[in-house]
Scaffold this motif. Structure first.
Motif, mmCIF file in Angstrom:
data_model
loop_
_atom_site.group_PDB
_atom_site.id
_atom_site.type_symbol
_atom_site.label_atom_id
_atom_site.label_comp_id
_atom_site.label_asym_id
_atom_site.label_seq_id
_atom_site.Cartn_x
_atom_site.Cartn_y
_atom_site.Cartn_z
ATOM 1 N N MET A 1 0.826 -1.206 0.000
ATOM 2 C CA MET A 1 0.000 0.000 0.000
ATOM 3 C C MET A 1 0.861 1.256 0.000
ATOM 4 N N THR A 2 1.953 1.256 0.782
ATOM 5 C CA THR A 2 2.749 2.484 0.915
ATOM 6 C C THR A 2 3.562 2.798 -0.324
ATOM 7 N N ASP A 3 3.664 1.824 -1.266
ATOM 8 C CA ASP A 3 4.402 2.128 -2.486
ATOM 9 C C ASP A 3 3.516 2.762 -3.548
ATOM 10 N N LEU A 4 2.237 2.945 -3.250
ATOM 11 C CA LEU A 4 1.355 3.641 -4.177
ATOM 12 C C LEU A 4 1.675 5.132 -4.180
ATOM 13 N N PRO A 5 1.437 5.827 -5.303
ATOM 14 C CA PRO A 5 1.676 7.276 -5.348
ATOM 15 C C PRO A 5 0.841 7.999 -4.294
ATOM 16 N N LEU A 6 1.438 9.026 -3.708
ATOM 17 C CA LEU A 6 0.781 9.796 -2.661
ATOM 18 C C LEU A 6 0.073 10.994 -3.274
ATOM 19 N N LEU A 7 -1.207 11.135 -2.989
ATOM 20 C CA LEU A 7 -2.006 12.225 -3.529
ATOM 21 C C LEU A 7 -1.867 13.483 -2.686
ATOM 22 N N GLY A 8 -1.919 14.631 -3.355
ATOM 23 C CA GLY A 8 -2.014 15.914 -2.688
ATOM 24 C C GLY A 8 -3.276 16.624 -3.139
ATOM 25 N N ALA A 9 -3.380 17.896 -2.813
ATOM 26 C CA ALA A 9 -4.606 18.619 -3.154
ATOM 27 C C ALA A 9 -4.336 20.091 -3.378
ATOM 28 N N GLY A 226 -13.860 9.669 -10.414
ATOM 29 C CA GLY A 226 -14.863 8.619 -10.472
ATOM 30 C C GLY A 226 -16.217 9.099 -10.944
ATOM 31 N N LYS A 227 -16.399 10.413 -11.034
ATOM 32 C CA LYS A 227 -17.689 10.976 -11.449
ATOM 33 C C LYS A 227 -17.776 11.216 -12.951
ATOM 34 N N GLY A 228 -16.657 11.089 -13.664
ATOM 35 C CA GLY A 228 -16.647 11.346 -15.093
ATOM 36 C C GLY A 228 -16.185 10.132 -15.878
ATOM 37 N N THR A 229 -15.522 10.383 -17.011
ATOM 38 C CA THR A 229 -15.135 9.305 -17.916
ATOM 39 C C THR A 229 -13.637 9.252 -18.171
ATOM 40 N N VAL A 230 -12.849 9.890 -17.330
ATOM 41 C CA VAL A 230 -11.396 9.825 -17.455
ATOM 42 C C VAL A 230 -10.928 8.401 -17.146
ATOM 43 N N ASN A 231 -9.969 7.911 -17.937
ATOM 44 C CA ASN A 231 -9.438 6.553 -17.761
ATOM 45 C C ASN A 231 -8.288 6.590 -16.747
ATOM 46 N N TRP A 232 -8.604 6.357 -15.485
ATOM 47 C CA TRP A 232 -7.602 6.496 -14.412
ATOM 48 C C TRP A 232 -6.558 5.386 -14.436
ATOM 49 N N HIS A 233 -6.935 4.206 -14.842
ATOM 50 C CA HIS A 233 -5.937 3.130 -14.927
ATOM 51 C C HIS A 233 -4.856 3.484 -15.950
ATOM 52 N N ALA A 234 -5.266 4.015 -17.098
ATOM 53 C CA ALA A 234 -4.290 4.395 -18.124
ATOM 54 C C ALA A 234 -3.399 5.526 -17.632
ATOM 55 N N ILE A 235 -3.974 6.468 -16.917
ATOM 56 C CA ILE A 235 -3.203 7.613 -16.422
ATOM 57 C C ILE A 235 -2.139 7.171 -15.419
ATOM 58 N N PHE A 236 -2.526 6.344 -14.471
ATOM 59 C CA PHE A 236 -1.553 5.933 -13.459
ATOM 60 C C PHE A 236 -0.526 4.952 -14.012
ATOM 61 N N ALA A 262 -9.712 10.515 -3.123
ATOM 62 C CA ALA A 262 -8.555 9.763 -2.640
ATOM 63 C C ALA A 262 -8.962 8.329 -2.308
ATOM 64 N N ALA A 263 -10.114 8.165 -1.672
ATOM 65 C CA ALA A 263 -10.594 6.826 -1.327
ATOM 66 C C ALA A 263 -10.885 6.006 -2.587
ATOM 67 N N TYR A 264 -11.458 6.648 -3.599
ATOM 68 C CA TYR A 264 -11.777 5.968 -4.857
ATOM 69 C C TYR A 264 -10.512 5.431 -5.519
ATOM 70 N N LEU A 265 -9.478 6.265 -5.592
ATOM 71 C CA LEU A 265 -8.232 5.841 -6.226
ATOM 72 C C LEU A 265 -7.516 4.791 -5.389
ATOM 73 N N GLN A 266 -7.663 4.874 -4.080
ATOM 74 C CA GLN A 266 -7.070 3.852 -3.222
ATOM 75 C C GLN A 266 -7.774 2.509 -3.413
ATOM 76 N N GLU A 267 -9.087 2.546 -3.537
ATOM 77 C CA GLU A 267 -9.842 1.318 -3.752
ATOM 78 C C GLU A 267 -9.484 0.654 -5.078
ATOM 79 N N LEU A 268 -9.128 1.472 -6.060
ATOM 80 C CA LEU A 268 -8.701 0.933 -7.352
ATOM 81 C C LEU A 268 -7.265 0.423 -7.300
ATOM 82 N N GLY A 269 -6.575 0.690 -6.198
ATOM 83 C CA GLY A 269 -5.175 0.276 -6.076
ATOM 84 C C GLY A 269 -4.215 1.144 -6.865
ATOM 85 N N LEU A 270 -4.601 2.403 -7.095
ATOM 86 C CA LEU A 270 -3.809 3.296 -7.941
ATOM 87 C C LEU A 270 -3.016 4.330 -7.148
ATOM 88 N N ALA A 271 -3.526 4.761 -6.012
ATOM 89 C CA ALA A 271 -2.874 5.845 -5.261
ATOM 90 C C ALA A 271 -3.362 5.784 -3.815
#
Length: 272
Positions: A1-9, A226-236, A262-271
């Protein structure tokens, strides 16, 4: 988990009180948004810097600001306008110096019109580069001395490379590249630009900053992830080779979407 990219805001001071514990706990990247407005820059911006420092007691993460952009572009043909824009850049750098910020987001000069006309008029491509240099060259030394990197964010950019080549032309560590996922998705959906992950891949080593926002490919939505149509898997996947150099900044219109994003991307295993 800790090797996932860290999100900021990206957060205005008015909302920082709500999120400072989340930011400070993991020393997340932070972008303060208050200094885009002319009335702030021409007013008592020092008071806002003092407020930010007080709220960020204990913060040791990477701090940046969104620089001014309302009402102007970096490649104006009018020298009087360019002088004003240069002054705005100097004001933004003064804020960075006082705040201890090491990054300032500035907007790309490229538009859809530039894309369609860059080979229609003599020297049109080079003119954008030359005019942007006329605007930014006077502040490059100050940015270098302050250890501030100005990152060029795509706005209407349809070509993935123009902005990167422009940044390279400065031959300075003070100018690098940003990708805004929603802006790139708008360009992809509405103007036929490449998909968002292509912008990231093409920026490569020059990419020092990413605005993460979801959208529908039609407008600049700044929705929660998660509210739109951006492909987050491809981005990460495109971000993975770049390690932790790019600051991954959630830039949402509704700040209440920061933690759910942040929770959405964490659930996907991306960040995280």
């Amino acid at each position: 988990m800790t090797d996932l990219p860290l999100l900021g805001a990206a957060i205005p001071l008015a909302s920082l009180e709500l999120y400072k514990d989340w930011i400070i706990a993991d020393q997340r990247d932070l972008e303060i948004q208050d200094f885009v407005m002319v009335d702030v820059l021409n007013g008592d911006w020092e008071a806002r810097v003092d407020r930010a420092k007080a709220l960020l007691d204990g913060y040791a993460g990477r701090l940046g600001i969104h620089g001014p952009f309302w009402g102007f572009g970096l490649a104006s043909q009018d020298p009087d306008i360019r002088a004003i824009v240069t002054r705005r850049m100097e004001q933004g750098l003064a804020v960075c110096e006082a705040l201890g910020a090491t990054q300032m987001v500035i907007h790309s000069p490229y538009s859809t019109w530039h894309y369609n006309n860059r080979d229609n008029l003599p020297d049109a491509r080079q003119q954008v580069v030359d005019l942007t240099h006329a605007t930014l060259d006077p502040v490059i030394a100050r940015a270098e001395s302050a250890n501030v990197t100005m990152v060029l964010e795509n706005i209407e950019d349809k070509d993935t490379d123009d902005r990167c080549l422009l940044a390279e032309s400065f031959d300075s560590p003070a100018v690098r590249v940003s990708v805004d996922t929603g802006h790139a998705h708008y360009a992809h959906g509405s103007t036929g630009a490449p998909p968002v992950d292509y912008y990231i891949t093409r920026a490569g080593e020059q990419l020092h900053h990413v605005h993460l926002q979801d959208a529908d490919g039609f407008a600049d939505r700044h929705w929660a992830v998660g509210k739109g149509t951006v492909n987050w898997h491809a981005i990460f996947a495109a971000l993975a080779p770049l390690g932790d150099r790019p600051r991954l900044i959630l830039e949402l219109r509704d700040k209440g979407g920061i933690l759910p994003s942040a929770a959405y991307l964490q659930e996907l295993g991306l960040a995280r």
